[in-house]
Design an enzyme around this catalytic site. Structure first.
Site, PDB file in Angstrom:
ATOM      1  N   HIS A 187       0.870  -1.165   0.000  1.00 34.98           N
ATOM      2  CA  HIS A 187       0.000   0.000   0.000  1.00 34.98           C
ATOM      3  C   HIS A 187       0.910   1.219   0.000  1.00 34.98           C
ATOM      4  CE1 HIS A 187      -3.716   2.293   0.916  1.00 34.98           C
ATOM      5  NE2 HIS A 187      -2.825   3.159   1.374  1.00 34.98           N
ATOM      6  N   CYS A 188       0.821   2.029  -1.020  1.00 42.19           N
ATOM      7  CA  CYS A 188       1.740   3.156  -1.158  1.00 42.19           C
ATOM      8  C   CYS A 188       1.044   4.445  -0.742  1.00 42.19           C
ATOM      9  CB  CYS A 188       2.211   3.253  -2.608  1.00 42.19           C
ATOM     10  SG  CYS A 188       3.487   4.506  -2.836  1.00 42.19           S
ATOM     11  N   PRO A 189       1.451   5.069   0.365  1.00 47.89           N
ATOM     12  CA  PRO A 189       0.795   6.314   0.757  1.00 47.89           C
ATOM     13  C   PRO A 189       1.115   7.471  -0.190  1.00 47.89           C
ATOM     14  CG  PRO A 189       2.557   5.749   2.299  1.00 47.89           C
ATOM     15  CD  PRO A 189       2.466   4.633   1.322  1.00 47.89           C
ATOM     16  N   GLY A 192      -1.362   7.132  -2.700  1.00 48.35           N
ATOM     17  CA  GLY A 192      -2.688   7.103  -2.090  1.00 48.35           C
ATOM     18  C   GLY A 192      -3.528   5.914  -2.505  1.00 48.35           C
TER      19      GLY A 192
END
Lengths: 380, 144
Positions: A187-189, A192
């Site tokens: 999950h890449c912040p 997003g």
């Protein structure tokens, strides 16, 4: 042969039982709902379901902002000088790389990463029935794993208590988005969104184009400063900036290795196919054992469809007692599931919170520009 | 098209049960369904017909996910246009999915509906299962 007992089943041709005006109005109101409006995961939707992002997409504007500001300063301050002294192609190349990076970023952020829709109640009941074959009278919770053979290798499939199904291989449940995602990478912040089967190629082209863009801008800024002044102090700071670009290049290199081995970040970090577990050279059952094939499959393979059908309409559940037999969603009181045991604690989430990556990007590109705009006397 | 009847006359078939044909992951993550014949269908359907349906579905999904010159070309072209081409062009996979949808409709009309069964397109179940709905047998005699 009797031809009247089994009717041609056509869901659209089912007769409408006489309903009150209120029911009909309710149904009309229900009719306009799309599936994204009742989506159970933690996602946000825009443009009537065309765009999907994670609920916490707060860092995406920062990522976009950093890229736009850096490139804006580059075009404003470096390009005029370099066009005059070198070539007009510099802003052209910069513009192409900038567009490519931004479009890839937006595609990564707004694409469904490969979310698996949750199992219907009937499916969940069927799975429980299939695994409860011991015939014991006491209730036994469903086993959490199921072993299968993939290319002569034993792979464990885990049961997802949220989505009520055995996860397919390489699928993982993202606790931030509360969805099972196929070929889950991380999950890449910064984008997003989760990175999974459907948007990995966009993510990869984003980081590669970003690497080229930052290297290109850095090179141009270095050239600009070198041509303008020969101060020793500037050179020292430039060397510092030069090393900070390596984090973006490092990330690109890491993902290139993953693509070439047909691995996901999740599998690499957990060591699912590390050599200590297997006697063969490559324990990964999904690898084609050929770098070119692995790359082609991951990046140029067929684009799988979105399985969640965001813009489809929610099928209506009739209020009449003789409920339509062909409705996809049967009323839930037909299926009584025993209360599930408390789910196991989620494994540590694989994220990519490398603050250093964005800070280094910032430092490597904005500092040289700031140094130029502030003149020769610099204090850092 | 069926004419409308009143509720008493229609005798709508009620759902008796649903059978789920699970995915077969023996060859990896490609879309493939198990060909094991469910016991609940024994009274309604021939094993051969079921096998044929599932095998055809498997072959169609294999065609959609086939790795070859055409899919690589599509991928490279998409990459060069920064994937904007997907916004206006239908992918090969989507074309095959439409073919699968037509095939299932055809199978339902010819084979499954006359036997009181209904195949649901796996794409509506997230490609997890092939759902076969079994309707109640309202016939007075078996009449086959």
């Amino acid at each position: 042969m009797k031809n009247c007992e089994y009717q041609q089943i056509d869901p659209r041709a089912l007769s409408v039982s006489p309903m009150s005006a209120q029911n009909r109005a309710e149904m009309k109101a229900q009719r306009s709902r799309r599936k994204w409006e009742v989506f159970p995961g933690k996602n946000r939707f825009f443009c009537d379901g065309r765009i999907i992002v994670a609920r916490q997409s707060g860092v995406l504007p920062l990522t976009l902002g950093l890229i736009v500001v850096t490139c804006g300063l580059f075009f404003a301050f470096d390009c005029p000088f370099l066009v005059e002294h070198l070539t007009v192609f510099i802003p052209v190349i910069g513009g192409v790389l900038f567009l490519f990076a931004v479009i890839s970023l937006l595609r990564t952020s707004f694409t469904d990463p490969g979310i698996l829709p949750r199992a219907t109640p009937e499916e969940a009941a069927d799975i429980e029935k299939q695994i409860d074959t011991s015939g014991s009278s006491t209730y036994r919770p469903p086993p959490r794993t199921k072993e299968i053979l993939i290319n002569q290798q034993v792979v464990k499939l885990k049961y997802c208590f949220t989505c009520k199904m055995f996860r397919p291989p390489r699928t993982s449940h993202c606790s931030l988005c509360d969805n099972c995602v196929e070929r889950f990478d991380h999950h890449c912040p910064w984008v997003g969104n989760c990175v999974g089967k459907r948007n990995y190629r966009f993510f990869y082209s984003f980081i590669i184009s970003l690497s080229f863009l930052t290297s290109f801008i850095f090179g141009c800024v270095v050239t600009h400063i070198t041509l303008r002044s020969q101060e020793g102090k500037s050179l020292i700071q430039l060397v510092i900036c030069f090393f900070s670009i390596w984090s973006i290049l490092g990330l690109s290199g890491f993902h290139t290795y993953l693509v070439a081995s047909n691995l996901t970040t999740n599998e690499d970090i957990k060591g699912s196919w590390s050599s200590k577990r297997c006697t063969e050279e490559s324990g990964n059952p999904y690898s084609y054992n050929n770098i070119i094939t692995n790359c082609c499959v991951t990046l140029c393979g067929p684009m799988p469809p979105s399985l969640i059908d965001r813009r489809g309409f929610v099928p209506l559940v009739e209020a009449s007692p003789a409920a339509s037999a062909t409705e996809i969603e049967l009323s839930c009181d037909v299926v009584r599931l025993p209360p599930p045991p408390p789910p196991p604690p989620p494994p540590p989430q694989v994220e990519w919170p490398t603050c250093s990556t964005s800070i280094c990007f910032f430092i490597s590109n904005l500092l040289p520009l700031c140094m130029k705009t502030n003149g020769s006397a610099q204090v850092f | 098209m069926a004419e409308t009847h009143s509720l008493q006359d229609l005798r709508q078939p009620a759902v008796s049960s649903k059978v789920f044909v699970q995915r077969d992951y023996g060859s990896g993550t490609i879309s493939k369904f198990q060909t094991k014949f469910p016991s609940e269908l024994e009274s309604r359907l021939d094993k051969q017909q079921f096998d044929e349906t599932i095998q055809t579905l498997n072959n169609l999904y294999a065609e959609a996910e086939k790795l070859g010159g055409k899919s690589y070309l599509e991928g490279c072209l998409a990459c060069l246009t920064a994937y904007t081409i997907f916004l206006c062009m239908e992918t090969h996979y989507e074309k095959v999915l439409k073919k699968i949808s037509r095939y299932i409709k055809d199978q339902n009309e010819k084979i499954y509906a006359p036997r009181g069964l209904l195949l649901t397109d796996p794409i509506e179940r997230g490609l997890r299962v092939v759902e076969i709905t079994i309707y109640e047998d309202r016939s007075i005699g078996s009449g086959r």
